[in-house]
Design an enzyme around this catalytic site. Structure first.
Site, short mmCIF file in Angstrom:
data_model
loop_
_atom_site.label_atom_id
_atom_site.label_comp_id
_atom_site.label_asym_id
_atom_site.label_seq_id
_atom_site.Cartn_x
_atom_site.Cartn_y
_atom_site.Cartn_z
N LYS A 26 0.83 -1.21 0.00
CA LYS A 26 0.00 0.00 0.00
C LYS A 26 0.86 1.26 0.00
O LYS A 26 0.64 2.18 -0.79
CB LYS A 26 -0.92 0.04 1.24
CG LYS A 26 -1.85 -1.15 1.36
CD LYS A 26 -2.78 -1.03 2.57
CE LYS A 26 -2.09 -0.98 3.92
NZ LYS A 26 -1.38 -2.24 4.29
N ARG A 101 -9.67 1.02 8.87
CA ARG A 101 -9.30 -0.34 9.26
C ARG A 101 -10.40 -1.04 10.04
O ARG A 101 -10.26 -2.21 10.36
CB ARG A 101 -8.04 -0.32 10.12
CG ARG A 101 -6.73 -0.61 9.34
CD ARG A 101 -5.60 -0.31 10.29
NE ARG A 101 -4.39 -1.03 10.08
CZ ARG A 101 -3.28 -0.47 9.56
NH1 ARG A 101 -3.30 0.74 9.08
NH2 ARG A 101 -2.17 -1.17 9.51
N ARG A 140 11.96 -5.26 5.54
CA ARG A 140 11.93 -3.96 4.87
C ARG A 140 12.59 -2.83 5.68
O ARG A 140 12.63 -2.87 6.90
CB ARG A 140 10.51 -3.58 4.43
CG ARG A 140 9.54 -3.32 5.55
CD ARG A 140 8.14 -3.13 4.98
NE ARG A 140 7.19 -2.86 6.05
CZ ARG A 140 5.89 -2.68 5.87
NH1 ARG A 140 5.36 -2.76 4.67
NH2 ARG A 140 5.11 -2.44 6.90
N ARG A 173 14.41 1.16 10.18
CA ARG A 173 13.46 0.04 10.19
C ARG A 173 12.41 0.32 11.24
O ARG A 173 12.74 0.81 12.33
CB ARG A 173 14.18 -1.27 10.56
CG ARG A 173 15.05 -1.80 9.46
CD ARG A 173 15.81 -3.05 9.90
NE ARG A 173 16.89 -3.30 8.96
CZ ARG A 173 16.81 -4.17 7.95
NH1 ARG A 173 15.74 -4.90 7.79
NH2 ARG A 173 17.82 -4.32 7.11
N ARG A 185 -0.38 -8.35 13.31
CA ARG A 185 -0.98 -7.33 12.42
C ARG A 185 -1.83 -7.99 11.33
O ARG A 185 -2.87 -7.47 10.96
CB ARG A 185 0.13 -6.45 11.82
CG ARG A 185 0.74 -5.53 12.89
CD ARG A 185 2.12 -5.02 12.52
NE ARG A 185 2.13 -4.21 11.33
CZ ARG A 185 3.22 -3.98 10.60
NH1 ARG A 185 4.38 -4.50 10.96
NH2 ARG A 185 3.16 -3.22 9.55
P1 AMP Z 1 0.81 0.84 9.25
O1 AMP Z 1 1.91 1.85 9.09
O2 AMP Z 1 -0.39 1.16 8.40
O3 AMP Z 1 1.28 -0.57 9.07
O4 AMP Z 1 0.30 0.98 10.75
C1 AMP Z 1 1.16 0.69 11.84
C2 AMP Z 1 0.34 0.50 13.10
O5 AMP Z 1 -0.37 1.72 13.40
C3 AMP Z 1 -0.75 -0.55 13.00
O6 AMP Z 1 -0.26 -1.86 13.26
C4 AMP Z 1 -1.74 -0.07 14.05
O7 AMP Z 1 -1.27 -0.37 15.36
C5 AMP Z 1 -1.67 1.43 13.89
N1 AMP Z 1 -2.65 1.94 12.91
C6 AMP Z 1 -2.38 2.53 11.71
N2 AMP Z 1 -3.50 2.89 11.08
C7 AMP Z 1 -4.52 2.52 11.90
C8 AMP Z 1 -5.93 2.60 11.81
N3 AMP Z 1 -6.55 3.13 10.73
N4 AMP Z 1 -6.67 2.12 12.85
C9 AMP Z 1 -6.07 1.57 13.93
N5 AMP Z 1 -4.75 1.44 14.07
C10 AMP Z 1 -3.97 1.92 13.07
#
Ligand code: AMP
Length: 231
Positions: A26, A101, A140, A173, A185
């Protein structure tokens, strides 16, 4: 087409959502769309990491949940998203990366957009094979200067230790990009986020893209979608 000309290709602001588990690509694709179409990438993960780094109240509440690979509460995420959506640059159109989400977030987004006469134009489900995601996430890293993404196995800088894009020499990282946290996740994705595919399919805005294809092929599929919804 040159970057500037490409940025003009989007004529109507669009709200595009990229849906997919961690590692689906994404962020990579959102960055490419941002550059090509002048849309603004809006990643709630990035906004939350910034809040954690800044030590805000929201960041303090989110930190432990993020480290464990769970989902941060809707109230915190929605407050952060609303603030960001209020910035004038989002009027050019946004690519939502990692938001919504949960069903609650999707409904809140509808309300937020309706208040400004906007709507979700397209939701892209990036369809991937789960077991490949752990390896993608665990290896990554990104350039600390420009954010270009790399991977230990799949995409190393052409010259070791030097960013291909900006020449930077510092890389970082994410603390949650471990095999263990990636598993949590993924589970959170399937339990709380995957149901949104049916939600948006019912609204007639869902597109499915093969997230196991090459980065370039996925970019082409996404560009076709953006061109259609902004025409
Ligand atoms: P990401 O960078 O999108 O992988 O997000 C990293 C972490 O941030 C996730 O594992 C969640 O803990 C939190 N997070 C990011 N976006 C959301 C969202 N829309 N709702 C809830 N938690 C989020």
């Amino acid at each position: 087409m040159a970057g500037a000309a490409r940025a003009e290709a989007a004529t109507r602001p669009a709200v595009l959502i990229l849906l997919g588990p961690p590692g689906a690509g994404k962020g990579t694709q959102a960055r490419m769309l941002e550059e090509r179409f002048g849309l603004v990438q809006l990643s709630t993960g990035d906004l939350l990491r910034a809040a954690v780094a800044a030590g805000t109240e929201a960041g303090r509440q989110a930190k432990a949940v993020m480290e464990a690979g769970g989902l941060v509460g809707d109230d915190i995420v929605l407050a952060i998203l609303k603030d960001r959506m209020a910035q004038p640059d989002t009027a050019r159109g946004v690519i939502l990366d990692g938001f919504p989400r949960t069903a609650g977030q999707a409904e809140a987004l509808d309300g937020l957009l309706a208040a400004t006469g906007q709507r979700v134009n397209a939701v892209v489900s990036m369809e991937v094979v789960d077991h490949a995601m752990i390896a993608r996430v665990a290896g990554r890293f990104t350039c600390a200067s420009c954010g270009e993404g790399y991977h230990d196995d799949f995409k190393r800088p052409a010259t070791a230790g030097v960013c291909d894009r900006c020449g930077g020499t510092a890389f970082k990282r994410r603390a949650d990009d471990t095999a263990e946290t990636a598993g949590a996740r993924l589970a959170a994705y399937h339990a709380q986020t995957a149901p949104l595919i049916a939600y948006y399919e019912g609204r007639g805005v869902l597109e499915r893209v093969d997230g196991m294809a090459s980065i370039a092929d996925i970019a082409r599929s996404l560009a076709t979608i953006v061109e259609r919804v902004t025409a």
